[in-house]
Design a protein around this motif. Structure first.
Motif, short mmCIF file in Angstrom:
data_model
loop_
_atom_site.label_atom_id
_atom_site.label_comp_id
_atom_site.label_asym_id
_atom_site.label_seq_id
_atom_site.Cartn_x
_atom_site.Cartn_y
_atom_site.Cartn_z
N VAL A 104 0.84 -1.21 0.00
CA VAL A 104 0.00 0.00 0.00
C VAL A 104 0.87 1.25 0.00
N ALA A 105 1.79 1.33 0.96
CA ALA A 105 2.58 2.56 1.14
C ALA A 105 3.70 2.64 0.10
N GLU A 106 4.04 3.86 -0.26
CA GLU A 106 5.11 4.07 -1.24
C GLU A 106 6.49 3.81 -0.62
N ASN A 107 6.64 4.19 0.64
CA ASN A 107 7.94 4.03 1.30
C ASN A 107 7.72 3.75 2.78
N THR A 135 1.03 12.23 -19.61
CA THR A 135 1.10 12.68 -18.22
C THR A 135 2.45 12.34 -17.63
N ALA A 136 2.62 12.66 -16.34
CA ALA A 136 3.85 12.30 -15.64
C ALA A 136 3.53 11.96 -14.19
N GLY A 137 4.42 11.21 -13.56
CA GLY A 137 4.26 10.87 -12.14
C GLY A 137 3.49 9.59 -11.96
N LEU A 138 4.19 8.56 -11.51
CA LEU A 138 3.53 7.28 -11.24
C LEU A 138 3.68 6.92 -9.76
N GLY A 139 3.44 7.89 -8.91
CA GLY A 139 3.50 7.64 -7.47
C GLY A 139 2.20 7.02 -6.98
N GLY A 140 1.98 7.19 -5.68
CA GLY A 140 0.84 6.55 -5.04
C GLY A 140 -0.49 6.93 -5.68
N MET A 141 -0.63 8.17 -6.04
CA MET A 141 -1.87 8.63 -6.68
C MET A 141 -1.72 8.65 -8.20
N GLY A 142 -0.62 9.25 -8.63
CA GLY A 142 -0.39 9.38 -10.07
C GLY A 142 -0.35 8.03 -10.77
N GLY A 143 0.02 7.00 -10.02
CA GLY A 143 0.09 5.66 -10.59
C GLY A 143 -1.23 5.14 -11.09
N ALA A 144 -2.31 5.78 -10.68
CA ALA A 144 -3.64 5.36 -11.16
C ALA A 144 -3.91 5.80 -12.59
N GLN A 145 -3.12 6.74 -13.06
CA GLN A 145 -3.44 7.35 -14.36
C GLN A 145 -3.46 6.36 -15.53
N PRO A 146 -2.41 5.52 -15.69
CA PRO A 146 -2.45 4.62 -16.85
C PRO A 146 -3.68 3.72 -16.83
N CYS A 206 10.35 9.40 -13.41
CA CYS A 206 11.81 9.44 -13.31
C CYS A 206 12.39 8.32 -12.48
N ASP A 207 11.56 7.75 -11.61
CA ASP A 207 12.06 6.74 -10.69
C ASP A 207 11.59 5.37 -11.17
N GLU A 208 12.53 4.59 -11.69
CA GLU A 208 12.15 3.32 -12.32
C GLU A 208 11.45 2.38 -11.34
N THR A 209 11.82 2.46 -10.05
CA THR A 209 11.17 1.55 -9.09
C THR A 209 9.67 1.84 -8.99
N ARG A 210 9.31 3.10 -9.14
CA ARG A 210 7.88 3.45 -9.11
C ARG A 210 7.16 2.86 -10.31
N ALA A 211 7.79 2.96 -11.46
CA ALA A 211 7.19 2.42 -12.68
C ALA A 211 7.01 0.91 -12.52
N ASP A 212 8.05 0.25 -11.99
CA ASP A 212 7.97 -1.20 -11.80
C ASP A 212 6.83 -1.58 -10.85
N PHE A 213 6.67 -0.77 -9.80
CA PHE A 213 5.60 -0.98 -8.81
C PHE A 213 4.24 -0.98 -9.53
N ARG A 214 4.06 -0.01 -10.43
CA ARG A 214 2.76 0.07 -11.14
C ARG A 214 2.55 -1.13 -12.06
N ILE A 215 3.64 -1.58 -12.67
CA ILE A 215 3.49 -2.72 -13.57
C ILE A 215 3.19 -3.98 -12.75
N ASP A 223 -0.61 16.10 -15.55
CA ASP A 223 0.62 15.82 -14.81
C ASP A 223 0.28 15.48 -13.37
N GLN A 224 0.99 14.51 -12.84
CA GLN A 224 0.79 14.22 -11.43
C GLN A 224 2.10 13.90 -10.71
N THR A 225 3.12 14.66 -11.02
CA THR A 225 4.31 14.63 -10.18
C THR A 225 3.94 15.30 -8.85
#
Ligand SMILES: NC(=O)c1ccc[n+]([C@@H]2O[C@H](COP(=O)([O-])OP(=O)(O)OC[C@H]3O[C@@H](n4cnc5c(N)ncnc54)[C@H](O)[C@@H]3O)[C@@H](O)[C@H]2O)c1
Ligand SMILES: NC(=O)c1ccc[n+]([C@@H]2O[C@H](COP(=O)([O-])OP(=O)(O)OC[C@H]3O[C@@H](n4cnc5c(N)ncnc54)[C@H](O)[C@@H]3O)[C@@H](O)[C@H]2O)c1
Lengths: 565, 565
Positions: free
Chosen positions: B41-44, B171-182, B197-206, B271-273
């Motif tokens: 659930v949590a990003e970090n 768009t941009a930003g695949l964090g906790g909220m932004g990750g919902a965009q795709p 910009c942070d590959e680990t975030r992208a991997d988390f979404r995938i 954008d959702q950075t």
């Protein structure tokens, strides 16, 4: 178009035991709202202004009427929402919930300026609630008398070995709150010279016995002070004039050793003009009062500019007094901030009254506790005075205060009493009063409340939370938690305000009032509210690291998990 | 010294029917706090960060442990106070009062800046609560999916006749909220290129099935989009890169008619950075992610400066898209404000998503309603899904949403559902769920809450209350009244935050959660809370003059005295 804020009606709260609302829990806010606008209580009731610049009780007269209608109609399982003086909603809640919830003048921080507020106000979208004006627990100038008295007395202890005989206090502003200064000074044993630009305000204080004399020029005022201090009499004079002119002139006379200045200098210097509101609160140097009032409407920007420049001169004089060794204090109107913004680098050279004199009291949850007799009968207050002495037989300071208050303070509107007590005492007083109501010893219920300027209810970095030990001055979680907890504990009404005392952007604070209707339910609520409310003050100061507060929390066995680990 | 915010423990909420607190009313916040920090659930979570920059669930790990201990110990007539993630007090209240009251990151307006906040944060005196992070009702990226979906779908209706087939969203930003965009884009029928910009975030979404593919450079990403749009497939790609570089490059290619750009231009841009937090939320152009993280600690001022300059370039590119006719929207991260402060005059040329697409829903009290199964069993959610369809048989949009959600959204942590419904529907859902708990149809109680981004709970002039009809964008009485009313109505926990979404100084908002423990008491509370809470949103919008809200208030017979005169 007629001005929705102007009306010539005179408002008087009902007195006696007949009620027009459905219960005392709703009759109480009804009477207190009206009491706030009582001609003997409010500074400018026809404009809905209670005190403190433009601190109002309702947004417009229509809103006032609708609040009254709502309160008369409200059930004991309903809650009325008031948004900046406008009754916006009635919702179903439950019997232990507050009957009224109020939020006044709150603005998102980036927009929390007088400029934006005034823009909204002009559109009819806002109301300045000050502290107790918009939360219906203002009780006239008496509400501040004890705080001012405690402050002057503590200054006397710190600087003059506890004896203010033959000393004199220089101040300005004889408005709703500032008007308490001459009486408080006299009670503390000192003389007082108070500069007030609006003669009607000075006359109001003399009529209500807060001030003894009036002078039209500085020499006349100084010679009265010289006379009284020489004789060791504690008396007060209102000097009609502008503080921005008088204060620098007195500095000049002090520096040149002018013989007209009693003791060669004032013994304490402070100020209580409404400097927190640069458009409505401070007369610019060289302006007449009528010109000032007219331009507040027609050209507010030029008023503000001139007022701010005058405040700078005023504060510069205060800094001069301070530098010459005169105990000088900011009395909570944010005038140092304005002077600083105007370029006076050392505007904060002299301290605010809270860190200088009041914080040790706040650490024990002590602050401006007050109650009001809904019956309208002074006897009810005298009986509660007696009850207080009975409850706290060993508190000589409190006995002394109650005696002085009874002798010197004229009631305004519904009879009320102010009495600085804290955690452990407040709920005892409340429960005792509720019992008196239950037994018929009092003619009608009383309400118990406090100022927003209290131990746990305010974040105001230029006043109540100035120079906190841990640097947490600006953290406003505390007043918000205080309001939520009072709401959860069963207060009869709860309020959240922004900008009281020090103006837009500079404070957030909460108010609460609880009605002692004599019921057992009220016992339960009083026990929680009047314990929890001061306890949040002890908690906040314990968290900031004050030993007095930590000791007080331990003594009262407060459960403060991460603070008293 | 060890870092009080760092720990390698993994936190999992209890599941099933055994409880370690004294009742479900306290077990519920306990599980939800832990769920916020669940590794899925949590990003970090090891730094207590849930989402949204540095949005935390507790101030330190010690505070976390003490909150847990307090909740396990709390009686059903006690209330725990949490001040910026620290458990500061336990007080006696009553059974209909909230069990937890929370205030996070609130600052007196004049000091309400990131600079002052960060100073306090460094001293251990603060915590950023974002919206649902510090109020324990974050439910993973799914919590925002529907809002983003509704936004994209509405944009599709307004600009593309309701058909997003063959269209793509930049768009941009695949964090906790932004990750919902795709995922939301794909659900709405569009393709999505999201710069992260942070590959680990992208991997988390995938990994959590929010995003379909990953690309290391722009050309690769564009060719995937070209392929999918040509085939009419709705799919998404995460492009590892910096938005401040990619957005201007895409503008350049669009303007020069470069063939690599599908449809010649993106069809929607947003954008959702985490632009709301210039130190922790936005990678400056030309910096590596590790350099950025290191300097956040060692040299925050230089990070901020570089990030703000990059945001200006980023927004300038968005304005270029807008000027070229591409539907462009601010997605609530305050990036326009930063660009404007950096000197980009026309930063606010394109609108925010609320006035553009969402406000009509808010006018009916519709917003991100959500519930969570404390049992941990997905079946409980599926049963509530079915119950929702049964309760609202004619709401095709809702049925469609629930089907898509079940099919496409992987649960994170405790199973939960988001579903935008409004006044008149929310309390029905709540009462039905409570009955299911009572009858044993669900394995354990559920909690019901919502985002702070909701109809009646927020003042945020660059986002939820942007461009209000009457100009009342910045009036924050409304969220304060909302919190007080939820407190008075019997919510299980209530929170007041500052700075969520758009950062320090720019918003005030409140949260509430209510536990359906199957009791009759809960019926009563649910009936009040889930009616009153959306009703305050209708009230706020009716007061601002929106006809939809006024009609809705009339239809539901709300008692809004000075609004519906
Ligand atoms: N220290 C405290 O406990 C405390 C409590 C409440 C309020 N305050 C602050 O004290 C200030 C006064 O409050 P109030 O309720 O009396 O306000 P008020 O507006 O009723 O009175 C202010 C008075 O100052 C006078 N005045 C204005 N400019 C002047 C000038 N240049 N020279 C002389 N007189 C001038 C006005 O005519 C008026 O009578 C406010 O800023 C208020 O916020 C302090
Ligand atoms: N519109 C809404 O409904 C809504 C709701 C919640 C939050 N928000 C706002 O959206 C923003 C994002 O929220 P979140 O929870 O996803 O935050 P987050 O901090 O979890 O994620 C932000 C992401 O942006 C990435 N990023 C930062 N700078 C970048 C750059 N220059 N180029 C590419 N990627 C970059 C980060 O690596 C991170 O993954 C916040 O500002 C938040 O307040 C909007």
């Amino acid at each position: 178009m007629t001005n929705p804020r102007h009306n010539v009606r005179d408002i008087f709260p009902a007195t006696g035991t007949e009620i027009t609302a459905k219960s005392w829990l709703t009759e109480a806010p009804l009477r207190m709202l009206m009491n706030n606008l009582h001609p003997d209580v409010a500074e400018n009731p026809h404009e809905l202004v209670v005190y403190g610049g433009i601190g109002r009780a309702a947004r417009t007269w229509d809103d006032f009427d609708q609040i009254v209608a709502c309160l008369r109609d409200l059930e004991d399982t309903e809650t009325l929402l008031v948004q900046s003086g406008k009754p916006v909603g009635v919702f179903r809640t439950h019997k232990d919930a507050p009957r009224v919830l109020i939020a006044n003048s709150n603005l998102v921080p980036h927009w929390a300026t007088w400029e934006h507020f005034n823009e909204l106000d002009k559109k009819g979208l806002a109301m300045y609630g000050q502290m107790t004006a918009g939360s219906w627990i203002y009780i006239g100038t008496q509400g501040i008398v004890q705080g001012t008295y405690e402050t002057f007395a503590e200054a006397g202890r710190q600087h003059y070995d506890g004896d203010l005989t033959g000393k004199w206090i220089l101040t300005a502003g004889l408005g709703g709150m500032g008007g308490a200064q001459p009486l408080a000074a006299v009670m503390a044993g000192a003389c007082c010279l108070a500069v007030e630009c609006d003669e009607t305000r000075a006359d109001f204080r003399i009529r209500t016995r807060y001030c003894d004399a009036k002078a039209q020029d500085l020499d006349a005022a100084l010679s009265m002070i010289a006379d009284w201090t020489a004789k060791g009499e504690a008396k007060s004079v209102a000097l009609i004039g502008n503080a921005a002119e008088i204060f620098p002139e007195l500095v000049r006379r002090m520096k040149t050793g002018d013989a007209s200045v009693p003791n060669g200098r004032p013994d304490i210097v402070t100020d209580q003009t409404s400097a927190h509101d640069p458009v409505h609160g401070y007369l610019p140097l060289g302006w007449s009062v009528s010109e000032w009032r007219a331009k507040q409407e027609s050209d507010p920007k030029s008023v503000e500019k001139a007022a701010r420049a005058s405040m700078k001169a005023h504060v510069a004089a205060m800094v001069d007094f301070w530098s010459a060794g005169v105990p000088t204090l900011d009395y909570g109107n944010n005038i140092r901030q304005v002077a600083k913004e105007e370029g006076l680098e050392n505007a904060f050279a002299f301290p605010g009254f809270v860190p200088a004199y009041i914080r040790p009291l706040f650490c024990k949850g002590i602050g401006p506790f007050r109650w009001c007799a809904l019956s309208g009968d002074p006897e009810d207050i005298y009986k509660t005075d007696a009850k207080m002495k009975e409850l706290f037989p060993d508190n000589g300071h409190l006995h002394n205060w109650l005696d002085m208050a009874r002798e010197r303070i004229a009631f305004q509107g519904l009879p009320a009493r102010i009495c600085w007590i804290g955690l452990g005492d407040r709920h005892r007083a409340g429960l005792a009063f509720n019992e008196m109501v239950r037994k018929g010893e009092l003619k009608a219920p009383v309400v118990i409340g406090r100022d927003h300027l209290d131990s746990g209810s305010v974040a105001s970095p230029n006043r109540e939370t100035e120079a906190m030990k841990d640097g947490s001055d600006a953290v406003s979680d505390w007043p918000l938690l205080n309001a939520l907890l009072n709401c959860a504990s069963g207060a009869t009404w709860v309020s959240l305000h922004h900008g009281g005392g020090v103006g837009m952007g500079f404070s957030q604070h909460s108010g609460m009032v609880i009605c002692c209707d004599g019921s057992e339910d009220a016992d339960r609520r009083i026990g929680n509210v009047l314990w929890n409310d001061p306890a949040t003050g002890v908690m906040r100061h314990a968290d900031a690291g004050y030993d007095i507060a930590i000791d007080c929390a331990r003594e009262h066995k407060l459960n403060l998990p991460a603070i008293l680990k």
